[in-house]
Scaffold this motif. Structure first.
Motif, PDB file in Angstrom:
ATOM      1  N   ALA A 124     -45.553 -75.488   8.330  1.00 26.59           N
ATOM      2  CA  ALA A 124     -46.433 -76.083   7.317  1.00 26.59           C
ATOM      3  C   ALA A 124     -47.701 -75.259   7.148  1.00 26.59           C
ATOM      4  CB  ALA A 124     -46.764 -77.529   7.678  1.00 26.59           C
ATOM      5  N   VAL A 125     -48.298 -74.826   8.267  1.00 22.60           N
ATOM      6  CA  VAL A 125     -49.496 -73.989   8.194  1.00 22.60           C
ATOM      7  C   VAL A 125     -49.172 -72.671   7.497  1.00 22.60           C
ATOM      8  CG1 VAL A 125     -51.130 -72.641   9.601  1.00 22.60           C
ATOM      9  CG2 VAL A 125     -50.655 -75.037  10.166  1.00 22.60           C
ATOM     10  N   ARG A 126     -48.064 -72.066   7.870  1.00 15.70           N
ATOM     11  CA  ARG A 126     -47.647 -70.803   7.250  1.00 15.70           C
ATOM     12  C   ARG A 126     -47.410 -70.980   5.755  1.00 15.70           C
ATOM     13  NH1 ARG A 126     -42.023 -69.702   8.728  1.00 15.70           N
ATOM     14  NH2 ARG A 126     -41.783 -71.071   6.960  1.00 15.70           N
ATOM     15  N   ASP A 127     -46.715 -72.049   5.377  1.00 22.91           N
ATOM     16  CA  ASP A 127     -46.436 -72.304   3.960  1.00 22.91           C
ATOM     17  C   ASP A 127     -47.722 -72.514   3.170  1.00 22.91           C
ATOM     18  OD1 ASP A 127     -43.778 -72.032   4.577  1.00 22.91           O
ATOM     19  OD2 ASP A 127     -43.331 -74.188   4.484  1.00 22.91           O
ATOM     20  N   ASP A 128     -48.686 -73.240   3.753  1.00 20.76           N
ATOM     21  CA  ASP A 128     -49.978 -73.439   3.087  1.00 20.76           C
ATOM     22  C   ASP A 128     -50.704 -72.110   2.893  1.00 20.76           C
ATOM     23  OD1 ASP A 128     -49.527 -76.149   2.991  1.00 20.76           O
ATOM     24  OD2 ASP A 128     -50.856 -76.645   4.683  1.00 20.76           O
ATOM     25  N   ARG A 129     -50.691 -71.284   3.916  1.00 23.10           N
ATOM     26  CA  ARG A 129     -51.341 -69.976   3.843  1.00 23.10           C
ATOM     27  C   ARG A 129     -50.695 -69.113   2.743  1.00 23.10           C
ATOM     28  NH1 ARG A 129     -51.194 -68.833   9.054  1.00 23.10           N
ATOM     29  NH2 ARG A 129     -49.213 -67.775   8.905  1.00 23.10           N
ATOM     30  N   HIS A 130     -49.368 -69.125   2.663  1.00 25.82           N
ATOM     31  CA  HIS A 130     -48.667 -68.364   1.621  1.00 25.82           C
ATOM     32  C   HIS A 130     -49.000 -68.901   0.230  1.00 25.82           C
ATOM     33  CE1 HIS A 130     -46.474 -65.762   4.259  1.00 25.82           C
ATOM     34  NE2 HIS A 130     -45.847 -66.761   4.857  1.00 25.82           N
ATOM     35  N   ALA A 131     -49.071 -70.221   0.100  1.00 29.61           N
ATOM     36  CA  ALA A 131     -49.400 -70.820  -1.201  1.00 29.61           C
ATOM     37  C   ALA A 131     -50.812 -70.422  -1.632  1.00 29.61           C
ATOM     38  CB  ALA A 131     -49.268 -72.345  -1.131  1.00 29.61           C
ATOM     39  N   GLU A 132     -51.756 -70.413  -0.684  1.00 30.67           N
ATOM     40  CA  GLU A 132     -53.131 -70.000  -1.008  1.00 30.67           C
ATOM     41  C   GLU A 132     -53.172 -68.536  -1.447  1.00 30.67           C
ATOM     42  OE1 GLU A 132     -55.419 -70.783   2.496  1.00 30.67           O
ATOM     43  OE2 GLU A 132     -55.215 -72.963   2.295  1.00 30.67           O
ATOM     44  N   ARG A 134     -50.689 -66.799  -2.804  1.00 31.55           N
ATOM     45  CA  ARG A 134     -50.049 -66.712  -4.138  1.00 31.55           C
ATOM     46  C   ARG A 134     -51.022 -67.133  -5.228  1.00 31.55           C
ATOM     47  NH1 ARG A 134     -45.466 -68.300  -1.593  1.00 31.55           N
ATOM     48  NH2 ARG A 134     -45.831 -70.499  -1.932  1.00 31.55           N
ATOM     49  N   ALA A 135     -51.742 -68.240  -4.981  1.00 28.24           N
ATOM     50  CA  ALA A 135     -52.698 -68.737  -5.973  1.00 28.24           C
ATOM     51  C   ALA A 135     -53.807 -67.717  -6.190  1.00 28.24           C
ATOM     52  CB  ALA A 135     -53.278 -70.081  -5.521  1.00 28.24           C
ATOM     53  N   ALA A 136     -54.299 -67.092  -5.119  1.00 32.84           N
ATOM     54  CA  ALA A 136     -55.351 -66.076  -5.248  1.00 32.84           C
ATOM     55  C   ALA A 136     -54.844 -64.867  -6.029  1.00 32.84           C
ATOM     56  CB  ALA A 136     -55.845 -65.655  -3.865  1.00 32.84           C
ATOM     57  N   ARG A 137     -53.620 -64.435  -5.782  1.00 31.80           N
ATOM     58  CA  ARG A 137     -53.044 -63.307  -6.514  1.00 31.80           C
ATOM     59  C   ARG A 137     -52.897 -63.639  -7.998  1.00 31.80           C
ATOM     60  NH1 ARG A 137     -49.654 -62.605  -2.006  1.00 31.80           N
ATOM     61  NH2 ARG A 137     -48.012 -63.778  -3.035  1.00 31.80           N
ATOM     62  N   GLN A 138     -52.446 -64.852  -8.278  1.00 30.80           N
ATOM     63  CA  GLN A 138     -52.262 -65.243  -9.682  1.00 30.80           C
ATOM     64  C   GLN A 138     -53.607 -65.282 -10.399  1.00 30.80           C
ATOM     65  OE1 GLN A 138     -50.123 -68.920  -9.404  1.00 30.80           O
ATOM     66  NE2 GLN A 138     -48.129 -67.909  -9.429  1.00 30.80           N
TER      67      GLN A 138
END
Length: 142
Positions: A124-132, A134-138
């Motif tokens: 869950a922590v890893r998935d949250d970090r990846h989502a953040e 991705r959002a920053a890249r977008q």
């Protein structure tokens, strides 16, 4: 009883009849055998493992005895939960065979659930970090 896993996952749980002999072969897959609600009419059960770059998990009631004296491990991990309290008259699991570049885990139900919950929390922590990220890249690209 023979259980095979090749790049997949096989789980035996719930109420089931434990035979006197089990062959568990895991090649880059996983096998979980849960003995916590199984019925065992035998004093001793031999579990012959052949684990090659896979994982075999045995979930054993705390009062059952476990013997790994005839188990060979090469480049592998064998985890036996400490604190087992074998009781007279309860079954003994005699683990034989080979674990090569894999992992054999012999644990009780509480430790199994605890480890599973810890893995889920790390995911869950890893998935949250990846989502953040991705959002920053977008945002940078827009």
């Amino acid at each position: 009883m023979t259980v095979n896993s090749w790049w997949g996952a096989v789980t035996k749980t719930g109420p089931w009849q434990v035979p006197a002999s089990i062959i568990a072969t895991s090649t880059m897959g996983s096998i979980t055998l849960d003995f916590t609600t199984a019925q065992c009419a035998h004093d001793e059960v031999e579990i012959r493992v052949d684990c090659r770059a896979g994982k075999i998990v045995l979930i054993v009631p705390d009062e059952w005895a476990v013997d790994t004296d005839r188990l060979n491990a090469t480049g592998a991990g064998v985890d036996l939960t400490p604190g087992r309290r074998p009781q007279p008259g309860m079954p003994r699991l005699r683990i034989t065979g080979q674990v090569t570049w894999g992992r054999l885990v012999i644990t009780d139900l509480a430790d199994y659930h605890s480890e599973r919950d810890e893995r889920a929390a790390r995911r869950a922590v890893r998935d949250d970090r990846h989502a953040e990220r991705r959002a920053a890249r977008q945002q940078r690209h827009h």
